[in-house]
Scaffold this motif. Structure first.
Motif, short mmCIF file in Angstrom:
data_model
loop_
_atom_site.label_atom_id
_atom_site.label_comp_id
_atom_site.label_asym_id
_atom_site.label_seq_id
_atom_site.Cartn_x
_atom_site.Cartn_y
_atom_site.Cartn_z
N ALA A 7 33.17 53.12 34.15
CA ALA A 7 33.77 51.79 34.18
C ALA A 7 35.14 51.84 33.51
N VAL B 290 24.95 42.20 37.55
CA VAL B 290 25.38 42.47 38.93
C VAL B 290 24.51 41.77 39.96
N LEU C 136 33.95 40.57 35.00
CA LEU C 136 33.76 41.62 36.00
C LEU C 136 34.64 41.32 37.20
N LEU D 128 33.39 45.88 41.96
CA LEU D 128 32.27 46.82 41.98
C LEU D 128 32.43 47.74 43.18
N MET E 229 32.65 50.34 38.04
CA MET E 229 32.82 48.94 37.67
C MET E 229 34.19 48.73 37.05
#
Length: 216
Positions: A30, A78, A99, A102, A114
């Protein structure tokens, strides 16, 4: 908007071999993109897990932090229709984020990567927020069928002002009528979708057309 607490571990080995090994351990690579721009040349000190990304023009850049999270730790972040402000704890250093992106494996649907964006209470952020319809439409009571065309709307606001849902009352939505983005207003939020985009509509059904024809 609810807060989701997520622990991460800083990483410095960014090669393909290292990434492959991480995924074998059920870890997800990430990145955290810095929310604030920095002047170039940068005079601060970067941590081993940080790198400076130069933006177009060469005068500004952002600091990107590389880290990993476990698959189990992000499951409820998610696989849900809800949106969250994410309190990231990367080796003891806490930052607020959302976020942003993805990447999924095309075959297994496993999460490959991510992307998070650091947020503050000073700079607006753009997010997609779920739409929730409430009320009893005039058109539906007259025999029409309600359809929701946009399940999420893109909004721009300080993250603390972004709600979990955009609640839209449809009591006055008549038969054969539509509700467009330009018809909506939410305090403290700027809607980023096209103003003529249809959010929901009450469509004429065969029964409603028949009833309407009799009235005419």
């Amino acid at each position: 908007m609810k807060t989701f607490q997520l622990n991460g571990t800083a990483r410095t080995d960014l090669g393909k071999k290292a990434v492959k090994e991480l995924r074998k351990q059920n870890l997800i690579p990430a990145v955290l993109n810095g929310g604030e721009l920095v002047d170039l040349p940068y005079t601060g000190t970067l941590k081993p897990c940080e790198k400076l990304v130069e933006l177009t023009g060469g005068k500004k850049g952002i600091i990107v932090t590389d880290f990993t999270v476990t698959k189990d730790s992000v499951r409820k972040l998610v696989y849900t229709p809800d949106i969250f402000a994410v309190e990231l704890n990367i080796d003891g250093e806490k930052k607020m984020a959302v976020l942003k992106d993805l990447q999924f494996h095309p075959v297994t649907d496993n999460i490959l990567h991510m992307d998070f964006l650091e947020v503050t209470d000073k700079k607006p952020v753009v997010m997609e927020v779920p739409v929730q319809l409430e009320g009893h439409s005039e058109g539906v009571r007259a025999g029409g069928k309600l359809s929701l065309s946009m399940r999420k709307l893109k909004v721009k606001a300080i993250y603390t002002n972004i709600p979990e849902r955009l609640v839209i009352n449809i009591d006055n939505l008549g038969l054969g009528k539509t509700l467009q983005v330009g018809d909506l207003h939410f305090e403290g939020l700027e809607l980023m979708n096209a103003k003529n985009a249809v959010v929901c509509a009450v469509n004429l059904t065969r029964a409603a057309r028949g009833a309407q024809a009799k009235q005419d």
